[in-house]
Design a protein around this motif. Structure first.
Motif, PDB file in Angstrom:
ATOM      1  N   GLY A  70       0.818  -1.207   0.000  1.00  0.00           N
ATOM      2  CA  GLY A  70       0.000   0.000   0.000  1.00  0.00           C
ATOM      3  C   GLY A  70       0.857   1.264   0.000  1.00  0.00           C
ATOM      4  O   GLY A  70       0.656   2.169  -0.813  1.00  0.00           O
ATOM      5  N   ASP A  71       1.843   1.261   0.894  1.00  0.00           N
ATOM      6  CA  ASP A  71       2.678   2.446   1.022  1.00  0.00           C
ATOM      7  C   ASP A  71       3.535   2.673  -0.202  1.00  0.00           C
ATOM      8  O   ASP A  71       3.738   3.803  -0.646  1.00  0.00           O
ATOM      9  CB  ASP A  71       3.564   2.314   2.259  1.00  0.00           C
ATOM     10  CG  ASP A  71       2.751   2.190   3.530  1.00  0.00           C
ATOM     11  OD1 ASP A  71       2.033   3.145   3.832  1.00  0.00           O
ATOM     12  OD2 ASP A  71       2.825   1.126   4.167  1.00  0.00           O
ATOM     13  N   ILE A  72       4.039   1.573  -0.765  1.00  0.00           N
ATOM     14  CA  ILE A  72       4.878   1.712  -1.950  1.00  0.00           C
ATOM     15  C   ILE A  72       4.070   2.319  -3.086  1.00  0.00           C
ATOM     16  O   ILE A  72       4.537   3.205  -3.799  1.00  0.00           O
ATOM     17  CB  ILE A  72       5.463   0.341  -2.358  1.00  0.00           C
ATOM     18  CG1 ILE A  72       6.476  -0.127  -1.312  1.00  0.00           C
ATOM     19  CG2 ILE A  72       6.128   0.414  -3.720  1.00  0.00           C
ATOM     20  CD1 ILE A  72       7.061  -1.476  -1.560  1.00  0.00           C
ATOM     21  N   LYS A  73       2.844   1.830  -3.191  1.00  0.00           N
ATOM     22  CA  LYS A  73       1.988   2.356  -4.249  1.00  0.00           C
ATOM     23  C   LYS A  73       1.782   3.867  -4.050  1.00  0.00           C
ATOM     24  O   LYS A  73       1.872   4.648  -4.980  1.00  0.00           O
ATOM     25  CB  LYS A  73       0.632   1.625  -4.198  1.00  0.00           C
ATOM     26  CG  LYS A  73      -0.085   1.609  -5.528  1.00  0.00           C
ATOM     27  CD  LYS A  73      -1.298   0.675  -5.461  1.00  0.00           C
ATOM     28  CE  LYS A  73      -2.322   1.128  -6.446  1.00  0.00           C
ATOM     29  NZ  LYS A  73      -3.688   0.906  -6.007  1.00  0.00           N
ATOM     30  N   ARG A  74       1.570   4.216  -2.804  1.00  0.00           N
ATOM     31  CA  ARG A  74       1.315   5.615  -2.501  1.00  0.00           C
ATOM     32  C   ARG A  74       2.509   6.500  -2.897  1.00  0.00           C
ATOM     33  O   ARG A  74       2.353   7.473  -3.627  1.00  0.00           O
ATOM     34  CB  ARG A  74       1.027   5.772  -1.004  1.00  0.00           C
ATOM     35  CG  ARG A  74       0.844   7.208  -0.532  1.00  0.00           C
ATOM     36  CD  ARG A  74       0.401   7.225   0.927  1.00  0.00           C
ATOM     37  NE  ARG A  74       1.310   6.478   1.822  1.00  0.00           N
ATOM     38  CZ  ARG A  74       2.498   6.943   2.245  1.00  0.00           C
ATOM     39  NH1 ARG A  74       2.893   8.132   1.869  1.00  0.00           N
ATOM     40  NH2 ARG A  74       3.244   6.226   3.035  1.00  0.00           N
ATOM     41  N   VAL A  75       3.718   6.100  -2.426  1.00  0.00           N
ATOM     42  CA  VAL A  75       4.863   6.972  -2.709  1.00  0.00           C
ATOM     43  C   VAL A  75       5.208   6.972  -4.192  1.00  0.00           C
ATOM     44  O   VAL A  75       5.747   7.937  -4.717  1.00  0.00           O
ATOM     45  CB  VAL A  75       6.109   6.570  -1.884  1.00  0.00           C
ATOM     46  CG1 VAL A  75       5.853   6.832  -0.425  1.00  0.00           C
ATOM     47  CG2 VAL A  75       6.492   5.135  -2.146  1.00  0.00           C
ATOM     48  N   TRP A 125       9.023   9.073  -4.052  1.00  0.00           N
ATOM     49  CA  TRP A 125      10.135   8.122  -4.074  1.00  0.00           C
ATOM     50  C   TRP A 125      10.383   7.703  -5.520  1.00  0.00           C
ATOM     51  O   TRP A 125       9.488   7.222  -6.194  1.00  0.00           O
ATOM     52  CB  TRP A 125       9.830   6.867  -3.233  1.00  0.00           C
ATOM     53  CG  TRP A 125       9.913   7.097  -1.761  1.00  0.00           C
ATOM     54  CD1 TRP A 125       9.642   8.266  -1.098  1.00  0.00           C
ATOM     55  CD2 TRP A 125      10.288   6.155  -0.777  1.00  0.00           C
ATOM     56  NE1 TRP A 125       9.818   8.105   0.236  1.00  0.00           N
ATOM     57  CE2 TRP A 125      10.217   6.814   0.481  1.00  0.00           C
ATOM     58  CE3 TRP A 125      10.675   4.812  -0.813  1.00  0.00           C
ATOM     59  CZ2 TRP A 125      10.528   6.176   1.675  1.00  0.00           C
ATOM     60  CZ3 TRP A 125      10.970   4.170   0.374  1.00  0.00           C
ATOM     61  CH2 TRP A 125      10.905   4.853   1.609  1.00  0.00           C
ATOM     62  N   GLY A 126      11.626   7.854  -5.939  1.00  0.00           N
ATOM     63  CA  GLY A 126      11.972   7.429  -7.289  1.00  0.00           C
ATOM     64  C   GLY A 126      12.408   5.979  -7.310  1.00  0.00           C
ATOM     65  O   GLY A 126      12.355   5.289  -6.297  1.00  0.00           O
TER      66      GLY A 126
END
Lengths: 515, 507
Positions: free
Chosen positions: B460-465, B471-472
């Protein structure tokens, strides 16, 4: 006693006295008095008293002052001989009043042990590989654990007598032996380059510790041992010893009881001593079979066909498995533990029928369970049963439960320090005695003498001897005790080592002559 | 076995040249012949080359070595490395076999190639002899390069090359072979019965084939190893490495006396600089997570962000109130890496070891913790800030856990069943993820397995950033260090973004 005055704790008087003796009568005489003085003081007064506490220290100072004067002459006279004269001339009825009640950790007990029983001479020869002091001993690291648990590393000594002297001065609770370095360890900080100081040679060592067997031994755990679990060490020694001799061709292997729950091997062959870390690692890898941590499941997965080393090991271990594991340890007595056995077997259907059978008869012994495997396999409980896979799994199980579990990190590094033989284990008071591999099964770790017993034996012997007034040659202190067979074994072992080293050296010299 | 004294001058001829005049004497070999493709690099080059050649040849070789090292850091298998490096070798450091040319070893192109190979090796040997660390790395990679080439060599030429080597092997007689019988075959995996009976066998000291001894892939008797012909490579490699080590040592000793003007020294210096260590270590700024409350009492809540290896250590510690040596070391260094101070770390361990007295703790454990932080031990300058936290590479390859030990990487050192159970207790219940992990582990891609779990746990968080672009790709590349795992997990869950920029792991 010609020089008894020397023991008087008067600094100036002692100095003058000693001085004059050395000037006109070099040799053993001053040494005798010095030693005797020390014994007297330790025996007759407790070291807590101030005046007496000072006296031995002063005595040491004297020795230091004359270090270079009498070292040279002293070499001929080893530790035990000197203390021998002590007991002869000792005025006390019972020199070790503390012996019966005292704990083995008492400093006085330790000191008396080092003084009268520790075989410094043979330890020196063993590590030096010759009678004549050489760098093999001189550049070797010793590490002391003092009574206050301070740890002193990088100690080194030119001769066994100097080692003895320092041990008597510091009275360590134990000490360890390290490698021979390229330079004297005491000079390591004065060297211009740090690379000039590195380990050069050390005996190849192995360490077997029963704590590594905790998951398979049922009788004891942690630091405790009994005769049942000692058999793990016995079979480990058999297997490793055979491999070292037959496969690697080493001859000078000494096994030493570690004082509580394990054994060490010291291999002194020149070839073994000179191995670098990489080769040690290879050798350890060759011997390591049981791998993996607490969670890794099946720990032995040998390739087939089995390596000859493993065939031989299985041959040695088979009978131990039957007797020491199945009967004595009974490792699969409870259903939970039996589950562990089933995990190691390859066939699901077979396991199911075994489980059913064992659930029906709780309390079935491991011997019967082991036999059940084959019995049920024969009835054809599983149609797809692969007999070969089952046999191999059974072999792996035998290995997992009996094959030596070595602490390989100890063997891999030249710089690893290992407790010296004949040191007293601080936890048990037992002497770390060599184990005669010819009579390996007779070795009883719980029957190894403790230091207090030994000192008591000297007293008993001396009391006896006084009554009998025999005129035969006075025995050395160790010969009066049950330590004798161990020291004698060590002596013979070291003599064998020296003989071979001498031969090798002569060979080299002859080679050189050809040029 | 190295034949002793092969490179020593015959004693009777030793003083034919006055050593003072030796430097003026004409060398006995000027332009070397290169009859074989491979070279043991025993004799240094003596002919003249231009400075430009000096630099170019060295750089060409350096590229190859850097590639080989990179492959080993990425845990590539031997075959993968070979596939990766072969085209590069063709480009930068080609070396053809005699059969590739009609003129054989006399072909001019071949001669030039071999000369270049020879010279560049010795130039780099000089450049990398200055410190122990460089020497070791250089020796390791040169060894790998030699192995690559040795394997790809034409069988006949390889045989000729091996025969030209000054190695000392004793041939096993037919009678002895018969007497040993099945033992030879059983001890040496991968041999057919025919190979055993017809192939040649050599007897060497076991020290020379330590690789085979360690893997128990050889028959040993009374200190001699019985080596089949096909294992020759292991022995040739050992010989190569032994010589190279010795040569590097000699070069290191000669280096201060090089007494060189400023033509070569800068080049050599430059070369060794470009070979800086690419091991993944933590940069200084990386330990800081500004604002994060990291102290002895916050480890328990923080442990949800730990990678599986550390989490396992943490739960084991809580369960047993004890960890064995390597477990303590691995965990202490990790904690140091996340920014726990020495004082807090000591408190943490003291509280964790509930079953022991203060006295025992101080005596047996305090020193080691301080040592890991670089607070004690050795001399103050050299120890620096103590050891750096272990990377995945180190945890995977060094010190596999023994009985009762719980350090190491669970993906690698656990049985599959135990691994699955452990993952489930940490909340990984997704069937697909577990199956993926199982496959990864079977293919020995342990860090992929770990990253898979990470991505699942933070999807979830990765998708968000990713979506809001904070986040690149660089911040989300594969994790190869437990501390990166923690940092990334912590920042993702707490929504911290700013801190991650600029202090990524240095590769």
């Amino acid at each position: 006693m010609p020089h008894s005055t020397a023991s008087e704790p008067v600094l100036s008087g002692g100095l003058v006295e000693e001085d004059s003796i050395i000037l006109d009568a070099p040799g053993q005489v001053p040494d005798y008095t010095k030693e005797e003085g020390k014994i007297d003081m330790y025996d007759s007064v407790s070291p807590s008293e101030d005046s007496a506490g000072e006296a031995p220290r002063m005595d040491v100072k004297l020795e230091d002052i004359f270090n270079d004067v009498d070292d040279d002459e002293d070499d001929e006279f080893s530790g035990s001989r000197v203390s021998n004269t002590n007991s002869e001339g000792s005025p006390q009825e019972a020199p070790f009043q503390f012996a019966p009640s005292a704990k083995y950790t008492d400093p006085e007990v330790m000191l008396a042990f080092y003084q009268r029983l520790f075989p410094f001479r043979y330890l020196f020869q063993w590590l030096n590989h010759s009678m004549k002091p050489s760098n093999d001993f001189g550049h070797r690291e010793f590490a002391f654990t003092l009574q206050n648990d301070a740890y002193l590393r990088y100690q080194s000594f030119a001769t066994g007598d100097l080692l003895r002297k320092d041990i008597l001065r510091l009275n360590p609770s134990r000490f360890e032996v390290g490698p021979v370095y390229t330079a004297n360890p005491r000079d390591r900080k004065t060297l211009r380059k740090s690379t000039a100081f590195r380990p050069m040679a050390k005996e190849l060592v192995f360490d077997i510790d029963l704590t590594d067997y905790d998951e398979i031994r049922t009788c004891c755990n942690k630091a405790n041992i009994c005769h049942k679990c000692w058999s793990f060490v016995t079979m480990a020694i058999k297997v490793v010893d055979a491999a070292l001799r037959e496969d690697f061709g080493f001859q000078h292997i000494m096994w030493v009881y570690s004082g509580r729950r394990g054994a060490h091997a010291w291999i002194s062959d020149k070839r073994a001593r000179n191995m670098d870390d990489q080769k040690r690692k290879a050798l350890a890898g060759y011997l390591e079979v049981v791998k993996g941590g607490a969670q890794s499941g099946k720990k032995v997965n040998m390739k087939r066909p089995l390596h000859p080393h493993l065939v031989r090991s299985l041959d040695i271990l088979k009978e131990h498995f039957q007797r020491d594991i199945l009967e004595d340890q009974d490792p699969w007595a409870t259903p939970e533990k039996a589950e562990r056995l089933l995990q190691l077997l390859p066939d699901k259907l077979l396991n199911d029928s075994l489980r059913k059978k064992w659930d029906a008869a709780p309390g079935r012994s491991s011997v019967s369970k082991w036999a059940d495997i084959d019995a049920i396999a024969k009835t054809g409980a599983s149609k797809a049963l692969d007999g070969r896979a089952l046999l191999e799994a059974k072999q792996d199980i035998v290995l997992e439960y009996t094959y030596p579990r070595l602490d390989v990190e100890v063997s891999k590094k030249q710089i690893h320090l290992l407790k010296s033989p004949f040191v007293i284990h601080p936890g048990t008071g037992r002497v770390c005695v060599p184990i005669d591999t010819k009579r390996l099964t007779e070795f009883d770790p719980l029957g190894v003498p403790t230091v207090t017993e030994l000192l008591g034996e000297i007293d008993a012997f001396d009391g006896q001897a006084k009554k009998e007034e025999s005129h035969v040659k006075k025995p050395q202190d160790y010969e009066k005790t049950s330590l004798r067979p161990y020291v004698d074994y060590f002596k013979i072992y070291v003599a064998g080592l020296l003989r071979e080293e001498k031969g090798a050296k002569r060979g080299r010299e002859e080679d050189a002559m050809e040029f | 076995m190295i034949r002793q004294g092969y490179n020593r001058v015959d004693p009777k001829r030793r003083s034919t040249i006055d050593y003072k005049k030796k430097q003026f004497a004409s060398p006995t070999y000027k332009e070397q012949e290169y009859p074989h493709r491979l070279n043991f690099y025993e004799i240094p080059p003596t002919a003249e080359i231009t400075l430009e050649q000096f630099e170019q040849w060295a750089i060409g070789r350096l590229r190859i070595l850097a590639e080989i090292e990179a492959c080993s850091f990425r845990n590539k298998t031997h075959a993968e490395t070979a596939a990766h490096v072969t085209p590069l070798l063709q480009k930068w450091l080609p070396l053809h076999s005699n059969t590739s040319s009609s003129a054989g070893s006399q072909d001019e192109i071949l001669k030039l190639e071999r000369r270049k190979d020879h010279y560049s090796h010795f130039i780099l040997r000089l450049a990398f002899s200055s410190t122990e660390d460089l020497r070791r790395r250089f020796a390791r990679i040169e060894g790998a390069l030699f192995k690559l080439r040795f394997q790809s060599d034409d069988a006949k030429e390889r045989q000729a090359f091996v025969e030209s080597l000054p190695l000392d092997w004793e041939v096993v007689s037919e009678e002895e072979k018969k007497a040993l019988g099945m033992d030879l075959q059983n001890a040496t995996p991968g041999l057919k019965r025919q190979d055993v009976e017809e192939g040649g066998w050599f007897k060497v000291d076991f020290e020379t084939v330590s690789e085979l001894v360690e893997g128990r892939r050889i028959f040993l008797k009374a200190g001699k190893a019985y080596v089949p012909v096909k294992e020759q490579m292991s022995m040739v490699l050992t010989g190569f490495n032994a010589r190279l080590d010795k040569g590097l040592e000699l070069a290191a000793r000669a280096l201060p006396r090089l007494d060189e003007d400023d033509r070569l020294t800068p080049i050599l210096h430059h070369l060794s600089k470009n070979f800086a260590t690419p091991d993944s270590t933590l940069s200084d700024s990386d330990s800081a997570l500004p604002g994060a409350p990291i102290n002895a009492s916050s480890i328990d809540p923080l442990s949800q962000h730990f990678p599986l290896c550390m989490r396992n250590l943490h739960t084991t510690l809580r369960k047993n109130s004890h960890l064995k040596h390597f477990g303590r070391l691995q965990y202490t260094l990790f904690l140091k890496g996340i920014g726990l101070t020495l004082e807090d770390c000591l408190i943490f361990w003291r509280q964790a070891f509930k079953l022991i007295t203060d006295d025992t703790f101080n005596k047996e454990y305090r020193y080691n913790i301080r040592h890991a932080y670089g607070d004690v031990g050795g001399d103050a300058i050299r120890r620096g800030r103590g050891y750096s936290p272990f990377s995945c590479q180190k945890i995977l390859t060094e010190h596999p856990p023994g009985s009762g030990e719980s350090h190491g990487c669970p993906y690698r050192h656990f049985g599959v069943d135990n691994l699955t159970a452990l993952l489930q207790t940490t909340g990984v219940i997704d069937r697909d993820v577990l199956r993926g992990v199982k496959e990864d582990v079977e293919k020995k891609r342990f860090h992929i397995a770990c990253n898979r779990v990470f991505e699942w746990a933070h999807k979830g968080d990765i998708k968000r950033v990713k979506e809001d672009g904070s986040w690149g790709a660089a911040e989300l590349d594969t994790i190869v260090h437990p501390n990166t795992y923690f940092k990334r997990s912590y920042l993702l869950k707490t929504g911290g973004v700013a801190a991650i920029k600029g202090d990524e792991m240095e590769m």
